[in-house]
Write a protein that holds these residues in place. Sequence first.
Motif, short mmCIF file in Angstrom:
data_model
loop_
_atom_site.label_atom_id
_atom_site.label_comp_id
_atom_site.label_asym_id
_atom_site.label_seq_id
_atom_site.Cartn_x
_atom_site.Cartn_y
_atom_site.Cartn_z
N TYR A 1 0.86 -1.12 -0.03
CA TYR A 1 -0.04 0.15 -0.08
C TYR A 1 0.90 1.32 0.14
O TYR A 1 2.05 1.13 0.42
N THR A 2 0.15 2.32 -0.49
CA THR A 2 1.10 3.72 -0.46
C THR A 2 -0.08 4.54 0.30
O THR A 2 -1.18 4.56 -0.02
N VAL A 3 0.76 5.60 1.12
CA VAL A 3 -0.11 6.69 1.77
C VAL A 3 0.37 7.95 0.98
O VAL A 3 1.56 8.25 1.01
N LYS A 4 -0.43 8.75 0.53
CA LYS A 4 -0.37 10.04 -0.01
C LYS A 4 -1.04 11.08 0.79
O LYS A 4 -2.32 10.66 0.93
N ARG B 1 -4.57 -6.50 9.28
CA ARG B 1 -5.08 -5.21 9.58
C ARG B 1 -4.01 -4.34 9.29
O ARG B 1 -2.98 -4.12 9.43
N ILE B 2 -4.55 -3.02 8.76
CA ILE B 2 -3.92 -1.88 8.71
C ILE B 2 -4.63 -0.74 9.28
O ILE B 2 -6.02 -0.77 9.24
N PHE B 3 -4.01 0.03 10.00
CA PHE B 3 -4.73 1.12 10.88
C PHE B 3 -4.38 2.51 10.74
O PHE B 3 -2.74 2.42 10.38
N ILE B 4 -4.96 3.71 10.55
CA ILE B 4 -4.41 4.85 10.76
C ILE B 4 -5.00 5.43 12.05
O ILE B 4 -5.94 5.47 12.41
N ASP B 5 -3.97 6.38 12.80
CA ASP B 5 -4.06 6.87 13.88
C ASP B 5 -4.01 8.39 13.66
O ASP B 5 -3.37 8.97 12.86
N ASP C 1 -2.66 20.36 0.95
CA ASP C 1 -3.21 21.27 1.77
C ASP C 1 -3.06 20.44 2.94
O ASP C 1 -3.64 21.07 4.41
N GLY C 2 -3.06 19.06 3.12
CA GLY C 2 -2.86 18.17 4.32
C GLY C 2 -4.22 17.82 4.76
O GLY C 2 -4.39 17.09 5.90
N LYS C 3 -5.21 18.19 4.30
CA LYS C 3 -6.79 17.80 4.62
C LYS C 3 -7.18 16.50 3.92
O LYS C 3 -8.28 16.08 4.42
N THR C 4 -6.34 16.00 3.00
CA THR C 4 -6.73 14.73 2.35
C THR C 4 -5.60 13.57 2.52
O THR C 4 -4.53 13.94 2.04
N ILE C 5 -5.92 12.43 2.97
CA ILE C 5 -5.04 11.35 3.12
C ILE C 5 -5.48 10.24 2.37
O ILE C 5 -6.69 9.81 2.41
N THR C 6 -4.77 9.76 1.31
CA THR C 6 -5.23 8.74 0.50
C THR C 6 -4.29 7.51 0.62
O THR C 6 -3.07 7.52 0.51
N ILE C 7 -4.83 6.24 1.15
CA ILE C 7 -4.19 5.11 1.12
C ILE C 7 -4.56 4.29 0.02
O ILE C 7 -5.78 4.00 -0.13
N ASP D 1 -1.23 15.49 11.84
CA ASP D 1 -0.34 14.35 12.07
C ASP D 1 -0.79 12.94 12.21
O ASP D 1 -1.83 12.85 12.95
N TYR D 2 -0.40 11.97 11.39
CA TYR D 2 -0.92 10.54 11.44
C TYR D 2 0.08 9.54 11.25
O TYR D 2 1.27 9.84 11.00
#
Length: 127
Positions: A56-59, A123-127, A63-69, A112-113
């Motif tokens: 997986y990739t995380v972008k 599982r994959i998780f995001i905090d 603007d820092g308001k959208t996270i795409t996994i 921050d995340y």
Amino acid sequence: MKSCFRSMAFLTFLLVFVCQAAVLAAARPVSMTGMRYHGNDAKDRIVFDLSAVPQYTVKEADDGKTITIEFANTANSMKLKPAVASEAIASVSMQSVGQNLQVIISLKTPMDYKVQQLSNPSRIFID
């Protein structure tokens, strides 16, 4: 001589069959079977349940308001997608892009995340 040729032909056939089976097994898509959300005053957590941990990739948007996994070779197998919204998260959406599955997390403000993975179960998780 004929038995040697037959043995070689059989072994060649067997080798080709095993190689094709390995390629097909490797190409089998991962299934996203569930998504869970938990939030409190300290943090929000979104957990993605998977049949296996895919690449997986995380972008993050400028603007820092959208996270795409983007989960490679992953299909959405969930029956229902829970609604996710909090003081920090505006929305969570999913879309298929070719054979990949994109999860788009829209934030109300940049923050921050971290994205991590766990196994047994996958599982994959995001905090």
